[in-house]
Scaffold this active site. Structure first.
Site, PDB file in Angstrom:
ATOM      1  N   THR A 293       2.512  -1.947   9.073  1.00 12.53           N
ATOM      2  CA  THR A 293       2.936  -2.925  10.090  1.00 12.53           C
ATOM      3  C   THR A 293       3.068  -4.341   9.550  1.00 12.53           C
ATOM      4  OG1 THR A 293       0.672  -3.456  10.752  1.00 12.53           O
ATOM      5  CG2 THR A 293       1.778  -1.628  11.928  1.00 12.53           C
TER       6      THR A 293
ATOM      7  N   HIS B 202       5.459 -31.703  10.039  1.00 11.98           N
ATOM      8  CA  HIS B 202       4.942 -30.358   9.772  1.00 11.98           C
ATOM      9  C   HIS B 202       3.858 -30.391   8.690  1.00 11.98           C
ATOM     10  CE1 HIS B 202       8.089 -28.931  12.343  1.00 11.98           C
ATOM     11  NE2 HIS B 202       9.005 -29.478  11.567  1.00 11.98           N
TER      12      HIS B 202
ATOM     13  N   ASP C 276       0.872  -1.169   0.000  1.00 12.41           N
ATOM     14  CA  ASP C 276       0.000   0.000   0.000  1.00 12.41           C
ATOM     15  C   ASP C 276       0.914   1.225   0.000  1.00 12.41           C
ATOM     16  OD1 ASP C 276       0.952   0.178   2.613  1.00 12.41           O
ATOM     17  OD2 ASP C 276      -1.021   0.132   3.552  1.00 12.41           O
TER      18      ASP C 276
ATOM     19  N   HIS D  72       8.525 -24.786   8.891  1.00 14.60           N
ATOM     20  CA  HIS D  72       7.539 -25.517   9.691  1.00 14.60           C
ATOM     21  C   HIS D  72       6.097 -25.279   9.272  1.00 14.60           C
ATOM     22  CE1 HIS D  72      10.323 -26.282  13.376  1.00 14.60           C
ATOM     23  NE2 HIS D  72      10.909 -26.574  12.226  1.00 14.60           N
TER      24      HIS D  72
ATOM     25  N   CYS E 259       3.142  -3.214   4.112  1.00 12.14           N
ATOM     26  CA  CYS E 259       2.266  -2.111   4.520  1.00 12.14           C
ATOM     27  C   CYS E 259       2.913  -1.478   5.751  1.00 12.14           C
ATOM     28  CB  CYS E 259       0.829  -2.576   4.770  1.00 12.14           C
ATOM     29  SG  CYS E 259       0.578  -3.725   6.137  1.00 12.14           S
TER      30      CYS E 259
END
Length: 146
Positions: free
Chosen positions: A70, A136, A11, A101, A68
């Site tokens: 965060t 996994h 963004d 994993h 973005c």
């Protein structure tokens, strides 16, 4: 680093970091498919996360990097797509472990959280790691509810 086609989007808050990462990836020979944004005008991160999610769902790309402010908003939106396992990483260990994993295929980074050097280290760890499978794989198979 893997030379596969890599989707990249941001963004407005992540635009400058995304541009720097794309330049670094291309310098290393990676093929990058840009999903936007291309301007600093205010925009809505879900639009770009969904474009990447749709491309993964359609098999057009296997992995992507979303940026973005965060990393959280992009992650939430991208994870709405069944084929996406997006993870927010602020350091390299989580990026590597999310691939090994959890078979994460979308890396989300917060441009307001990490600097460029750390972001490059995170990308290197994410792209350099491979899913370990085994126990996994059983766990990853339980993620989707459908």
């Amino acid at each position: 680093m893997n030379k596969q086609l890599l989707g990249v989007a941001s963004d407005h808050a992540g635009l400058e970091l995304k541009r720097t990462l794309v330049a670094e990836l291309e310098k290393r020979g990676c093929v990058v498919r840009e999903f936007g944004t291309t301007t600093s005008d205010s925009c809505d991160y879900p639009d770009f996360a969904h474009a990447v999610g749709n491309a993964i769902q359609a098999g057009e790309i296997e992995r992507a990097i979303l940026v973005c402010g965060t990393g959280v908003g992009m992650s939430i939106a991208a994870n709405r797509h069944k084929a996406v396992r997006a993870v927010v990483c602020s350091e390299p260990l989580t990026a590597r472990m999310s691939r090994q994993h959890n078979d994460a295929n979308v890396l989300c980074i917060g441009a307001r959280i990490v600097g460029i050097g750390t972001a490059i280290d995170i990308v290197d760890s994410f792209l350099g790691a491979k899913f370990e499978g085994g126990r996994h794989a059983t766990r990853v198979a339980k993620i989707n509810l459908e």
